[in-house]
Design a protein around this motif. Structure first.
Motif, PDB file in Angstrom:
ATOM      1  N   UNK A 490       0.828  -1.208   0.000  1.00 29.94           N
ATOM      2  CA  UNK A 490       0.000   0.000   0.000  1.00 29.94           C
ATOM      3  C   UNK A 490       0.861   1.256   0.000  1.00 29.94           C
ATOM      4  N   UNK A 491       1.931   1.238   0.772  1.00 33.26           N
ATOM      5  CA  UNK A 491       2.843   2.385   0.802  1.00 33.26           C
ATOM      6  C   UNK A 491       3.472   2.610  -0.573  1.00 33.26           C
ATOM      7  N   UNK A 492       3.839   1.508  -1.228  1.00 30.77           N
ATOM      8  CA  UNK A 492       4.490   1.643  -2.535  1.00 30.77           C
ATOM      9  C   UNK A 492       3.549   2.255  -3.563  1.00 30.77           C
ATOM     10  N   UNK A 493       2.255   1.908  -3.500  1.00 30.45           N
ATOM     11  CA  UNK A 493       1.292   2.489  -4.427  1.00 30.45           C
ATOM     12  C   UNK A 493       1.153   3.987  -4.186  1.00 30.45           C
ATOM     13  N   UNK A 494       1.109   4.367  -2.922  1.00 26.04           N
ATOM     14  CA  UNK A 494       0.895   5.774  -2.594  1.00 26.04           C
ATOM     15  C   UNK A 494       2.126   6.624  -2.865  1.00 26.04           C
ATOM     16  N   UNK A 502      -6.362   5.906 -10.930  1.00 24.86           N
ATOM     17  CA  UNK A 502      -6.869   6.681  -9.798  1.00 24.86           C
ATOM     18  C   UNK A 502      -7.728   5.843  -8.859  1.00 24.86           C
ATOM     19  N   UNK A 503      -8.548   4.940  -9.430  1.00 26.01           N
ATOM     20  CA  UNK A 503      -9.403   4.097  -8.589  1.00 26.01           C
ATOM     21  C   UNK A 503      -8.571   3.195  -7.688  1.00 26.01           C
ATOM     22  N   UNK A 504      -7.493   2.659  -8.242  1.00 20.74           N
ATOM     23  CA  UNK A 504      -6.628   1.789  -7.457  1.00 20.74           C
ATOM     24  C   UNK A 504      -5.923   2.580  -6.364  1.00 20.74           C
ATOM     25  N   UNK A 505      -5.455   3.759  -6.704  1.00 19.49           N
ATOM     26  CA  UNK A 505      -4.788   4.604  -5.710  1.00 19.49           C
ATOM     27  C   UNK A 505      -5.748   4.978  -4.582  1.00 19.49           C
ATOM     28  N   UNK A 506      -6.994   5.307  -4.946  1.00 21.69           N
ATOM     29  CA  UNK A 506      -7.980   5.675  -3.927  1.00 21.69           C
ATOM     30  C   UNK A 506      -8.265   4.508  -2.990  1.00 21.69           C
ATOM     31  N   UNK A 507      -8.415   3.289  -3.552  1.00 14.05           N
ATOM     32  CA  UNK A 507      -8.673   2.117  -2.712  1.00 14.05           C
ATOM     33  C   UNK A 507      -7.491   1.839  -1.793  1.00 14.05           C
ATOM     34  N   UNK A 508      -6.275   1.934  -2.330  1.00 14.86           N
ATOM     35  CA  UNK A 508      -5.082   1.720  -1.508  1.00 14.86           C
ATOM     36  C   UNK A 508      -4.983   2.792  -0.424  1.00 14.86           C
ATOM     37  N   UNK A 574      -3.091  15.126  -3.468  1.00 14.74           N
ATOM     38  CA  UNK A 574      -2.584  14.410  -2.308  1.00 14.74           C
ATOM     39  C   UNK A 574      -3.472  13.233  -1.967  1.00 14.74           C
ATOM     40  N   UNK A 575      -3.493  12.879  -0.695  1.00 12.31           N
ATOM     41  CA  UNK A 575      -4.294  11.751  -0.233  1.00 12.31           C
ATOM     42  C   UNK A 575      -5.772  12.109  -0.269  1.00 12.31           C
ATOM     43  N   UNK A 576      -6.544  11.396  -1.089  1.00 13.65           N
ATOM     44  CA  UNK A 576      -7.973  11.681  -1.208  1.00 13.65           C
ATOM     45  C   UNK A 576      -8.669  11.431   0.122  1.00 13.65           C
ATOM     46  N   UNK A 577      -8.355  10.326   0.768  1.00 13.21           N
ATOM     47  CA  UNK A 577      -9.004  10.006   2.041  1.00 13.21           C
ATOM     48  C   UNK A 577      -8.603  10.996   3.137  1.00 13.21           C
ATOM     49  N   UNK A 578      -7.394  11.526   3.072  1.00 12.81           N
ATOM     50  CA  UNK A 578      -6.968  12.539   4.041  1.00 12.81           C
ATOM     51  C   UNK A 578      -7.792  13.804   3.860  1.00 12.81           C
ATOM     52  N   UNK A 579      -8.023  14.169   2.586  1.00 14.12           N
ATOM     53  CA  UNK A 579      -8.846  15.369   2.322  1.00 14.12           C
ATOM     54  C   UNK A 579     -10.272  15.142   2.805  1.00 14.12           C
ATOM     55  N   UNK A 580     -10.783  13.928   2.617  1.00 13.34           N
ATOM     56  CA  UNK A 580     -12.142  13.640   3.068  1.00 13.34           C
ATOM     57  C   UNK A 580     -12.234  13.681   4.596  1.00 13.34           C
TER      58      UNK A 580
END
Length: 809
Positions: A490-494, A502-508, A574-580
């Motif tokens: 997961x770290x490597x993807x990010x 983008x979908x894969x990055x968001x899931x990771x 940046x991190x989509x989940x962080x922004x959310x």
């Protein structure tokens, strides 16, 4: 010769024996190795017979290098000579046909026994050998030549069987020579001789004739065993013809005829279905009638399985299993799924019946019936499945076996289809619990998500999304947190910027944040809650992008009315989940746009559950007709009032939403002194059309906003807890008298002549309100309220506040 062997035989003694045989055989042409006499050919045929019947006695299973002996080169070259005579229409003697027969059978058996494929490849996977075989097969497919020459047909059959097994053992699917054979085999299936051979089968036949075996058994196996990079292209090349053949054959052999047929027809139908399950699904769009034929067989499952003969029953079970598997694969296409739901809606309940032991004890049939039923019905009906845990365990078995299979398929269901099933079913609580308990299921999902050999969107993405959903289960979360391989992946993807969808990055991002970041963010929750919150946004709209039309319309309406709204409408960096997460933390409310896609989205689940953990007021709204929350979403919203945008006009629903915002603001202010997020009283929850305005909103309202519908009402606070709501209008007919009420029951005052807005709740204290006056001379009228504000903190707080409230979230 082989019968006289003993246990002391060695590779060296075998080679010496082969040397002696070569001395007996006289070669006429050293270049082509053509034999001088029929006696030599007969002797070579006898050796091939012994090698085919007892290859282990020649130690080939121990030392495959024995195949490097010159005697095997002689056998191969003699086979080439015979095939060339056949292709050149030269006269072929009976002894030559017999030799070809025995040597072809020998090749098929050698593949089974060898411990390494290299000697076999060096000997037989050569253009000099394969090209004559291919030419002969092309003549069979094109003109039906040799169809009655059974020795030749049998020889081709055995050679195809040998290469099918060799290709699987060595994973050499894209070998150019074997692809030549594949093209010829496809032509055989597309030929009219395939259809005629099938239609001429006798119902009482228990064994294939040689030409039937080639067309109806061996050729289909060679096709479905191919898993090279051109597989889809080859299947598209075949699809229209095989689908037309299938339509005719299923007409020829309806369910009533299948009841009385013997094993040959059943096995032929099984091989036909085995090809159909790998035909690209979009090719079925023109063959909806074929789907109806398949549904007829499924409908007749119960009578088909009433079979006393164990062999026939086994074949019928396999036939039904493949039929249901094909239908399940077809439902991956939304249009075809809709066709089944509309044209066969009365038959869907049959899958629920087949999922139990009432019809069959075959667990695989029960499993396919279960996931088919889940695919075709609403989530509310999934609870009808008799044994969800057993279904989930079978799903895990299919998933594990498919991942291990070289073709990445198990019983006709490809790995990507199984992962889609996992993603859809893992929303169910019982499925989640079973997955959390089965370590092999979690580890297979991790493997599918992280191995480089898998496709990003068809394999990795559904695997990551399933893991993201499962991480909300504590037991699964603990297991995944200790999986360092997953965390590192997961770290490597990010960290990688290029070539990551983008979908894969968001899931990771979502999974990593749930495993690593969110616990850190929440560990100081108590400290953070004790500090005052500075809201940047009035509300956050949490929605699934499948519902973006109504969500964006709502966002536009709220922003037009000067609400500050957080929504991921614009591109985030940046991190989509962080922004959310920041969106949740900086918003006073979270508006949840409920729909099936919202409930199925782990991203939406992350947003909503994080909002609850941060004690934000949740306002659920219905954006899809007839949707009933289940699972985590039902638990999250509990008995909260739901604003429906599907049962009333948008404007009415919007006004209802404003009412809920006001209510939540009032109770947020009421409970701020004790630091609890408390609910509105039950009596208030019944007033679904009441309008409240919070003091904070009223105080910052400007006179130039009075034209906005939600600014017509203003609340004036006269104590930290209660306040009265007075009308802002100037017409005398809107004047109303307020009456004092207990804090347990809000006062009702007449606010408007409109039936929809006739009643508004007024929170007052008997000790506070003495009069309400209104100057109606101007639009900017002055409101005054005289109160007795003394002892407001002590008189207005109930002795037992918890007895009249429940949790707001």
């Amino acid at each position: 010769m082989a019968s006289g062997r003993n246990e002391s035989v060695t590779a060296e003694s075998v080679c010496l024996e082969f040397d002696s045989i070569l001395k007996e055989i006289q070669v006429h042409d050293a270049k082509t190795q053509a034999l001088e006499s029929n006696d030599s050919l007969t002797r070579l045929a006898e050796l091939a017979y012994e090698l085919g019947r007892s290859p282990s006695q020649y130690l080939i299973h121990v030392d495959a290098s024995i195949l490097n002996h010159d005697v095997f080169v002689l056998i191969r070259n003699t086979m080439i000579n015979v095939f060339n005579k056949i292709n050149n229409a030269s006269e072929v003697q009976e002894v030559e046909k017999k030799f070809l027969n025995e040597s072809s059978f020998m090749i098929s058996k050698l593949v089974d026994d060898m411990n390494t494929a290299e000697p076999f490849e060096k000997l037989f996977v050569q253009a000099s050998f394969i090209c004559p075989v291919q030419q002969c097969l092309d003549e069979v497919a094109g003109s039906g030549k040799h169809m009655l020459e059974y020795d030749i047909i049998f020889s081709i059959k055995c050679i195809l069987e040998a290469f099918t097994k060799f290709r699987t053992k060595t994973n050499s699917h894209d070998n150019s020579l074997l692809l030549l054979l594949l093209d010829s085999v496809v032509q055989c299936i597309c030929a009219t001789y395939y259809l005629k051979t099938f239609q001429n089968l006798k119902f009482d036949a228990t064994q294939f004739h040689k030409e039937e075996d080639l067309f109806l058994n061996v050729c289909p196996k060679y096709i479905r065993g191919y898993n090279g990079k051109n597989r889809k292209e080859k299947m598209n090349q075949l699809s229209e013809t095989i689908l037309n053949h299938s339509l005719q054959l299923l007409n020829t052999f309806p369910p009533s005829e299948i009841q009385r047929c013997q094993t040959v027809i059943l096995e032929s139908l099984i091989e036909l279905l085995s090809i159909l399950v790998i035909v690209p699904i979009e090719n079925f769009l023109k063959f909806e009638r074929l789907i109806s034929h398949l549904m007829l067989f499924i409908k007749d499952t119960e009578s088909l399985l009433m079979e006393t003969d164990s062999i026939k029953k086994s074949r019928k079970e396999e036939f039904i299993l493949l039929t249901m598997t094909l239908v399940y694969n077809i439902t991956a296409n939304i249009k075809l799924r809709g066709y089944i739901q509309q044209q066969h809606k009365d038959d869907i309940e049959l899958f629920e019946k087949l999922s139990s032991t009432k019809v069959t004890e075959n667990h695989q049939i029960q499993f396919i019936a279960s996931i088919l039923f889940c695919q075709l019905v609403s989530h509310d009906d999934i609870e009808k499945i008799a044994d969800v845990k057993r279904m989930t365990n079978t799903l895990i078995t299919y998933l594990v076996m498919s991942e291990l299979d070289p073709l990445k398929s198990y019983y006709g269901i490809p790995l990507e289809r199984l992962l889609t099933a996992v993603k859809e079913l893992v929303q169910e609580e019982k499925v989640q619990e079973t997955f959390a308990e089965e370590e092999k299921g979690l580890s297979t999902l991790v493997k599918c998500a992280s191995e480089t050999e898998y496709d990003d969107l068809t394999i990795k993405l559904p695997s990551l999304e399933s893991l993201w959903t499962l991480v909300f289960v504590e037991k699964a979360a603990q297991s995944l947190k200790h999986n360092q391989h997953l965390i590192d992946y997961l770290k490597s993807i990010l960290q990688i910027d290029a070539n990551i969808p983008n979908k894969l990055r968001k899931a990771a991002d979502g999974l990593y944040r749930k495993l690593e970041k969110e616990p850190e963010r929440l560990q100081d929750k108590k400290t953070a809650e004790s500090e005052p919150v500075n809201y940047i946004y009035d509300a956050m709209i949490s929605y699934n992008h499948k519902n973006e039309e109504i969500s964006h319309k709502l966002w536009q309406k709220l922003t037009d009315n000067n609400f500050r709204i957080w929504i991921d409408k614009e591109k985030m960096f940046g991190s989509i989940m962080e922004r959310m997460a920041e969106g949740v933390e900086r918003s006073e409310f979270v508006i949840i746009c409920m729909s099936p896609t919202y409930a199925a989205s782990p991203a939406c689940q992350s947003e909503a559950t994080y909002a609850k953990s941060k004690k934000r007021a949740l306002i659920p709204i219905e954006v899809q007709k007839d949707f009933k929350p289940r699972g985590w979403l039902a638990i999250l919203i509990g008995d909260l009032y739901r604003v429906s945008f599907t049962k009333q006009s948008f404007d009415r629903a919007y006004q209802d939403l404003l009412n809920q915002i006001d209510r939540n603001r009032i109770f947020s202010r009421q409970t701020s002194d004790v630091g609890l997020d408390l609910p509105r009283p039950v009596s208030e929850r019944m007033l679904s059309r009441s309008t409240y305005r919070s003091p904070t909103l009223s105080m910052r309202a400007r006179t130039d906003r009075e034209t906005s519908p939600h600014q017509k009402y203003v609340s004036v606070a006269t104590s930290p807890l209660p306040w009265a709501c007075v009308d802002r209008g100037t017409n005398s007919r809107y004047r109303a008298k307020s009456r004092a009420t207990s804090p347990m029951r809000p006062a009702m005052i007449d606010r408007t002549t409109s039936p929809l807005l006739q009643k508004r709740s007024v929170y007052t204290s008997p000790k506070q309100i003495t009069s309400v006056s209104r100057d109606t001379s101007t639009d900017n009228s002055v409101r005054s309220i005289s109160t007795a504000a003394s002892d407001s903190h002590t008189t207005m707080r109930p002795k037992n506040q918890d007895s009249r409230i429940c949790s707001l979230i």
